[in-house]
Write a protein that holds these residues in place. Structure first.
Motif, PDB file in Angstrom:
ATOM      1  N   TYR A  47      31.183 -77.161  18.702  1.00  0.00           N
ATOM      2  CA  TYR A  47      30.396 -77.169  17.468  1.00  0.00           C
ATOM      3  C   TYR A  47      30.529 -75.819  16.746  1.00  0.00           C
ATOM      4  N   TYR A  48      30.319 -74.725  17.458  1.00  0.00           N
ATOM      5  CA  TYR A  48      30.385 -73.419  16.805  1.00  0.00           C
ATOM      6  C   TYR A  48      31.804 -73.070  16.362  1.00  0.00           C
ATOM      7  N   LYS A  49      32.794 -73.506  17.105  1.00  0.00           N
ATOM      8  CA  LYS A  49      34.189 -73.339  16.667  1.00  0.00           C
ATOM      9  C   LYS A  49      34.388 -74.062  15.342  1.00  0.00           C
ATOM     10  N   SER A  50      33.867 -75.274  15.236  1.00  0.00           N
ATOM     11  CA  SER A  50      34.023 -76.046  13.997  1.00  0.00           C
ATOM     12  C   SER A  50      33.277 -75.400  12.830  1.00  0.00           C
ATOM     13  N   VAL A  51      32.141 -74.779  13.099  1.00  0.00           N
ATOM     14  CA  VAL A  51      31.391 -74.078  12.046  1.00  0.00           C
ATOM     15  C   VAL A  51      32.239 -72.927  11.489  1.00  0.00           C
ATOM     16  N   GLY A  52      32.873 -72.178  12.376  1.00  0.00           N
ATOM     17  CA  GLY A  52      33.769 -71.121  11.910  1.00  0.00           C
ATOM     18  C   GLY A  52      34.905 -71.676  11.078  1.00  0.00           C
ATOM     19  N   GLU A  53      35.491 -72.762  11.542  1.00  0.00           N
ATOM     20  CA  GLU A  53      36.631 -73.348  10.844  1.00  0.00           C
ATOM     21  C   GLU A  53      36.234 -73.952   9.499  1.00  0.00           C
ATOM     22  N   TYR A  98      32.141 -62.020  37.695  1.00  0.00           N
ATOM     23  CA  TYR A  98      31.763 -60.654  37.346  1.00  0.00           C
ATOM     24  C   TYR A  98      32.178 -60.334  35.921  1.00  0.00           C
ATOM     25  N   ILE A  99      31.285 -59.626  35.246  1.00  0.00           N
ATOM     26  CA  ILE A  99      31.568 -59.074  33.922  1.00  0.00           C
ATOM     27  C   ILE A  99      31.129 -57.627  33.967  1.00  0.00           C
ATOM     28  N   ARG A 100      32.094 -56.728  33.772  1.00  0.00           N
ATOM     29  CA  ARG A 100      31.834 -55.289  33.868  1.00  0.00           C
ATOM     30  C   ARG A 100      31.174 -54.940  35.194  1.00  0.00           C
ATOM     31  N   ASN A 101      31.681 -55.554  36.248  1.00  0.00           N
ATOM     32  CA  ASN A 101      31.253 -55.316  37.626  1.00  0.00           C
ATOM     33  C   ASN A 101      29.831 -55.800  37.910  1.00  0.00           C
ATOM     34  N   GLN A 102      29.269 -56.592  37.026  1.00  0.00           N
ATOM     35  CA  GLN A 102      27.936 -57.150  37.222  1.00  0.00           C
ATOM     36  C   GLN A 102      28.069 -58.616  37.604  1.00  0.00           C
ATOM     37  N   GLU A 103      27.426 -59.001  38.696  1.00  0.00           N
ATOM     38  CA  GLU A 103      27.513 -60.373  39.196  1.00  0.00           C
ATOM     39  C   GLU A 103      26.720 -61.342  38.319  1.00  0.00           C
ATOM     40  N   HIS A 104      27.328 -62.512  38.070  1.00  0.00           N
ATOM     41  CA  HIS A 104      26.705 -63.582  37.296  1.00  0.00           C
ATOM     42  C   HIS A 104      26.955 -64.917  37.988  1.00  0.00           C
ATOM     43  N   SER A 105      26.021 -65.825  37.868  1.00  0.00           N
ATOM     44  CA  SER A 105      26.325 -67.217  38.195  1.00  0.00           C
ATOM     45  C   SER A 105      27.212 -67.732  37.060  1.00  0.00           C
ATOM     46  N   ILE A 106      27.853 -68.835  37.267  1.00  0.00           N
ATOM     47  CA  ILE A 106      28.672 -69.410  36.196  1.00  0.00           C
ATOM     48  C   ILE A 106      27.804 -69.706  34.976  1.00  0.00           C
ATOM     49  N   ILE A 107      26.635 -70.259  35.191  1.00  0.00           N
ATOM     50  CA  ILE A 107      25.749 -70.557  34.059  1.00  0.00           C
ATOM     51  C   ILE A 107      25.391 -69.284  33.302  1.00  0.00           C
ATOM     52  N   GLU A 108      25.053 -68.219  34.016  1.00  0.00           N
ATOM     53  CA  GLU A 108      24.715 -66.956  33.346  1.00  0.00           C
ATOM     54  C   GLU A 108      25.898 -66.406  32.550  1.00  0.00           C
ATOM     55  N   ALA A 109      27.075 -66.430  33.139  1.00  0.00           N
ATOM     56  CA  ALA A 109      28.263 -65.894  32.463  1.00  0.00           C
ATOM     57  C   ALA A 109      28.611 -66.726  31.227  1.00  0.00           C
ATOM     58  N   VAL A 110      28.557 -68.032  31.359  1.00  0.00           N
ATOM     59  CA  VAL A 110      28.887 -68.907  30.229  1.00  0.00           C
ATOM     60  C   VAL A 110      27.836 -68.755  29.128  1.00  0.00           C
ATOM     61  N   ASN A 111      26.569 -68.735  29.492  1.00  0.00           N
ATOM     62  CA  ASN A 111      25.510 -68.570  28.491  1.00  0.00           C
ATOM     63  C   ASN A 111      25.623 -67.223  27.775  1.00  0.00           C
ATOM     64  N   ARG A 112      25.984 -66.193  28.510  1.00  0.00           N
ATOM     65  CA  ARG A 112      26.172 -64.867  27.913  1.00  0.00           C
ATOM     66  C   ARG A 112      27.235 -64.941  26.814  1.00  0.00           C
ATOM     67  N   GLN A 113      28.344 -65.603  27.110  1.00  0.00           N
ATOM     68  CA  GLN A 113      29.426 -65.690  26.126  1.00  0.00           C
ATOM     69  C   GLN A 113      29.055 -66.625  24.981  1.00  0.00           C
ATOM     70  N   PHE A 114      28.334 -67.693  25.286  1.00  0.00           N
ATOM     71  CA  PHE A 114      27.916 -68.605  24.225  1.00  0.00           C
ATOM     72  C   PHE A 114      27.042 -67.876  23.200  1.00  0.00           C
ATOM     73  N   ALA A 115      26.096 -67.102  23.684  1.00  0.00           N
ATOM     74  CA  ALA A 115      25.221 -66.348  22.775  1.00  0.00           C
ATOM     75  C   ALA A 115      26.035 -65.346  21.966  1.00  0.00           C
ATOM     76  N   TYR A 164      29.256 -65.454  21.124  1.00  0.00           N
ATOM     77  CA  TYR A 164      30.145 -66.091  20.141  1.00  0.00           C
ATOM     78  C   TYR A 164      29.361 -66.716  18.993  1.00  0.00           C
ATOM     79  N   SER A 165      28.225 -67.347  19.285  1.00  0.00           N
ATOM     80  CA  SER A 165      27.450 -67.943  18.195  1.00  0.00           C
ATOM     81  C   SER A 165      26.896 -66.851  17.272  1.00  0.00           C
TER      82      SER A 165
END
Length: 185
Positions: free
Chosen positions: A15-21, A115-132, A134-135
């Motif tokens: 959805y957000y990719k399409s908004v950009g496009e 891991y992101i910048r040596n900080q441990e994340h669950s997959i949900i945390e890492a994906v949500n971090r990137q979703f926020a 990018y949006s």
């Protein structure tokens, strides 16, 4: 539940990719490089940053830190993209890297710590971090597009002052079909 989350977040990213496009579709080539002032980012700079972040975060998502040694984050905020064609290539390459990584997630590896910048994340945390992240940047792209287009801007969702008309049309459509759809966020 794990796969339900992945399928849901894929739809949100799409959805957000399409908004950009849809914003890109309204712009002239020169508009991608417009900056409010020297300290501001153009759409091209924002796309370059998204591209760098996406490649870093999603390449080997499950097996290496999301902040890659080869990433040059500072260069992402320079005017390195020189054409709309180059901008679209980077845009699509970044998104493809993200979607490939999401496709690699399954029930067997869903509990992997990433891991992101040596900080441990669950997959949900890492994906949500990137979703926020990018949006947030896609919102900036839309805002810049709206500033550039002014009165010629075509709404990406419900046009200003048209909520009542939209809701009535959706109600009537749903009433006749026996269900209500969620076509627009």
């Amino acid at each position: 539940m794990e796969l339900e989350y992945i399928n849901s977040i894929k739809k949100q990213f799409e959805y957000y990719k399409s908004v950009g496009e849809k914003t890109f579709d309204q712009l002239e080539e020169s508009d991608f490089f417009w900056q409010y002032n020297e300290q501001s980012n153009s759409i091209a700079i924002t796309v370059n940053h998204l591209w760098g972040n996406m490649l870093s975060r999603w390449t080997d998502f499950l097996t290496s830190d999301g902040e890659k040694e080869w990433r040059n984050r500072d260069l992402e905020f320079e005017s390195v993209i020189k054409s709309k064609e180059e901008l679209l290539e980077k845009w699509n390459e970044g998104w493809q890297c993200l979607f490939n990584a999401l496709e690699s997630i399954n029930a067997n590896n869903f509990n992997t710590k990433v891991y992101i910048r040596n900080q441990e994340h669950s997959i949900i945390e890492a994906v949500n971090r990137q979703f926020a992240h990018y949006s947030y940047h896609i919102g900036q792209i839309v805002y810049i597009g709206r500033m550039i287009k002014g009165d010629d801007w075509k709404s990406l969702t419900i046009p200003k002052g048209k909520s009542k008309d939209f809701n009535q049309a959706k109600f009537l459509k749903g009433k006749h079909s026996g269900h209500f759809s969620d076509d627009l966020k």
